[in-house]
Design a protein around this motif. Sequence first.
Motif, PDB file in Angstrom:
ATOM      1  N   TYR A 179     -27.900  41.510 -11.432  1.00 24.73           N
ATOM      2  CA  TYR A 179     -28.437  40.897 -10.225  1.00 24.73           C
ATOM      3  C   TYR A 179     -29.167  41.937  -9.387  1.00 24.73           C
ATOM      4  O   TYR A 179     -28.715  43.071  -9.254  1.00 24.73           O
ATOM      5  N   ALA A 180     -30.249  41.510  -8.829  1.00 24.78           N
ATOM      6  CA  ALA A 180     -30.883  42.294  -7.775  1.00 24.78           C
ATOM      7  C   ALA A 180     -30.187  41.934  -6.466  1.00 24.78           C
ATOM      8  O   ALA A 180     -29.758  40.799  -6.268  1.00 24.78           O
ATOM      9  N   MET A 181     -30.039  42.912  -5.584  1.00 26.37           N
ATOM     10  CA  MET A 181     -29.269  42.711  -4.358  1.00 26.37           C
ATOM     11  C   MET A 181     -30.103  43.013  -3.128  1.00 26.37           C
ATOM     12  O   MET A 181     -31.051  43.804  -3.183  1.00 26.37           O
ATOM     13  N   GLY A 182     -29.716  42.384  -2.061  1.00 23.75           N
ATOM     14  CA  GLY A 182     -30.414  42.639  -0.810  1.00 23.75           C
ATOM     15  C   GLY A 182     -29.457  42.633   0.359  1.00 23.75           C
ATOM     16  O   GLY A 182     -28.369  42.053   0.293  1.00 23.75           O
ATOM     17  N   TRP A 183     -29.869  43.310   1.414  1.00 29.29           N
ATOM     18  CA  TRP A 183     -29.145  43.297   2.690  1.00 29.29           C
ATOM     19  C   TRP A 183     -30.060  42.712   3.756  1.00 29.29           C
ATOM     20  O   TRP A 183     -31.235  43.095   3.859  1.00 29.29           O
ATOM     21  N   PHE A 184     -29.505  41.835   4.557  1.00 28.98           N
ATOM     22  CA  PHE A 184     -30.210  41.244   5.681  1.00 28.98           C
ATOM     23  C   PHE A 184     -29.292  41.288   6.894  1.00 28.98           C
ATOM     24  O   PHE A 184     -28.087  41.495   6.764  1.00 28.98           O
ATOM     25  N   ARG A 185     -29.870  41.081   8.053  1.00 26.32           N
ATOM     26  CA  ARG A 185     -29.047  41.011   9.257  1.00 26.32           C
ATOM     27  C   ARG A 185     -29.637  39.970  10.202  1.00 26.32           C
ATOM     28  O   ARG A 185     -30.828  39.663  10.159  1.00 26.32           O
ATOM     29  N   GLN A 186     -28.766  39.445  11.044  1.00 25.07           N
ATOM     30  CA  GLN A 186     -29.212  38.450  12.009  1.00 25.07           C
ATOM     31  C   GLN A 186     -28.499  38.677  13.324  1.00 25.07           C
ATOM     32  O   GLN A 186     -27.262  38.613  13.385  1.00 25.07           O
ATOM     33  N   ALA A 187     -29.263  38.943  14.350  1.00 27.27           N
ATOM     34  CA  ALA A 187     -28.733  39.119  15.692  1.00 27.27           C
ATOM     35  C   ALA A 187     -28.774  37.771  16.424  1.00 27.27           C
ATOM     36  O   ALA A 187     -29.574  36.897  16.064  1.00 27.27           O
ATOM     37  N   PRO A 188     -27.958  37.600  17.443  1.00 23.41           N
ATOM     38  CA  PRO A 188     -27.947  36.326  18.175  1.00 23.41           C
ATOM     39  C   PRO A 188     -29.325  35.973  18.713  1.00 23.41           C
ATOM     40  O   PRO A 188     -29.990  36.809  19.332  1.00 23.41           O
ATOM     41  N   GLY A 189     -29.747  34.749  18.432  1.00 25.92           N
ATOM     42  CA  GLY A 189     -31.020  34.272  18.936  1.00 25.92           C
ATOM     43  C   GLY A 189     -32.237  34.789  18.196  1.00 25.92           C
ATOM     44  O   GLY A 189     -33.374  34.517  18.601  1.00 25.92           O
ATOM     45  N   LYS A 190     -32.022  35.532  17.116  1.00 26.51           N
ATOM     46  CA  LYS A 190     -33.139  36.082  16.358  1.00 26.51           C
ATOM     47  C   LYS A 190     -33.126  35.585  14.925  1.00 26.51           C
ATOM     48  O   LYS A 190     -32.108  35.117  14.426  1.00 26.51           O
ATOM     49  N   GLU A 191     -34.267  35.721  14.267  1.00 27.41           N
ATOM     50  CA  GLU A 191     -34.353  35.320  12.871  1.00 27.41           C
ATOM     51  C   GLU A 191     -33.687  36.381  11.984  1.00 27.41           C
ATOM     52  O   GLU A 191     -33.528  37.535  12.371  1.00 27.41           O
ATOM     53  N   ARG A 192     -33.338  35.938  10.788  1.00 20.94           N
ATOM     54  CA  ARG A 192     -32.749  36.864   9.838  1.00 20.94           C
ATOM     55  C   ARG A 192     -33.783  37.922   9.455  1.00 20.94           C
ATOM     56  O   ARG A 192     -34.932  37.604   9.166  1.00 20.94           O
ATOM     57  N   GLU A 193     -33.344  39.163   9.422  1.00 18.49           N
ATOM     58  CA  GLU A 193     -34.238  40.295   9.206  1.00 18.49           C
ATOM     59  C   GLU A 193     -33.880  41.040   7.922  1.00 18.49           C
ATOM     60  O   GLU A 193     -32.695  41.304   7.655  1.00 18.49           O
ATOM     61  N   PHE A 194     -34.899  41.419   7.170  1.00 18.54           N
ATOM     62  CA  PHE A 194     -34.698  42.189   5.954  1.00 18.54           C
ATOM     63  C   PHE A 194     -34.261  43.613   6.296  1.00 18.54           C
ATOM     64  O   PHE A 194     -34.842  44.256   7.163  1.00 18.54           O
ATOM     65  N   ARG A 210     -33.391  37.050 -10.136  1.00 15.58           N
ATOM     66  CA  ARG A 210     -34.816  37.379 -10.205  1.00 15.58           C
ATOM     67  C   ARG A 210     -35.036  38.771  -9.611  1.00 15.58           C
ATOM     68  O   ARG A 210     -34.096  39.499  -9.345  1.00 15.58           O
ATOM     69  N   ARG A 211     -36.276  39.109  -9.393  1.00 16.02           N
ATOM     70  CA  ARG A 211     -36.580  40.398  -8.801  1.00 16.02           C
ATOM     71  C   ARG A 211     -36.159  40.412  -7.341  1.00 16.02           C
ATOM     72  O   ARG A 211     -36.222  39.404  -6.644  1.00 16.02           O
ATOM     73  N   SER A 212     -35.739  41.570  -6.872  1.00 20.91           N
ATOM     74  CA  SER A 212     -35.369  41.687  -5.463  1.00 20.91           C
ATOM     75  C   SER A 212     -36.604  41.490  -4.592  1.00 20.91           C
ATOM     76  O   SER A 212     -37.725  41.761  -5.007  1.00 20.91           O
ATOM     77  N   GLY A 213     -36.388  40.985  -3.399  1.00 14.77           N
ATOM     78  CA  GLY A 213     -37.495  40.741  -2.495  1.00 14.77           C
ATOM     79  C   GLY A 213     -37.092  41.013  -1.065  1.00 14.77           C
ATOM     80  O   GLY A 213     -35.961  41.397  -0.780  1.00 14.77           O
ATOM     81  N   THR A 214     -38.015  40.812  -0.174  1.00 17.41           N
ATOM     82  CA  THR A 214     -37.789  41.095   1.243  1.00 17.41           C
ATOM     83  C   THR A 214     -37.639  39.840   2.081  1.00 17.41           C
ATOM     84  O   THR A 214     -37.544  39.929   3.309  1.00 17.41           O
ATOM     85  N   TYR A 215     -37.616  38.696   1.443  1.00 16.65           N
ATOM     86  CA  TYR A 215     -37.453  37.438   2.155  1.00 16.65           C
ATOM     87  C   TYR A 215     -36.121  36.783   1.792  1.00 16.65           C
ATOM     88  O   TYR A 215     -35.656  36.875   0.658  1.00 16.65           O
ATOM     89  N   SER A 216     -35.562  36.071   2.737  1.00 19.93           N
ATOM     90  CA  SER A 216     -34.303  35.371   2.490  1.00 19.93           C
ATOM     91  C   SER A 216     -34.418  34.422   1.310  1.00 19.93           C
ATOM     92  O   SER A 216     -33.486  34.280   0.516  1.00 19.93           O
TER      93      SER A 216
END
Length: 123
Positions: free
Chosen positions: A32-47, A101-107
């Motif tokens: 598997y390709a893996m990713g980390w994202f974060r989401q702050a209150p009131g904001k969109e999920r960020e790569f 699939r390939r890792s990416g920068t979008y959710s």
Amino acid sequence: QVQVSESGGGLVQAGGSLRLSCVIGERTGQSYAMGWFRQAPGKEREFVAALSWKDDKTYYGDSVKGRFTSSRDNAKKSVYLQMNSLKPEDTAIYYCAATLRRSGTYSRDYAYWGQGTQVTVSS
């Protein structure tokens, strides 16, 4: 069934460090390709970061470059996010995600997600 689980979040002062861990539980032995994202209150999920199982390439979001480092342990089906020089604006729920699939920068690039771990950076 694929399960993704993060751990290691917590409260830290600005300038401090935290290390997040993520393990993927599945029985097929696929990579598997893996990713980390974060989401702050009131904001969109960020790569935050993306890693490929097939090579050593790792990609980082602009806001964390030079401060965060992600690594993997294929044998343990785990990835890690070392976060240094933390800032209050790094406060968010951090998510680990996986894809065949390939890792990416979008959710939308990732099919499997953990429930997230809270990181809070105090000023």
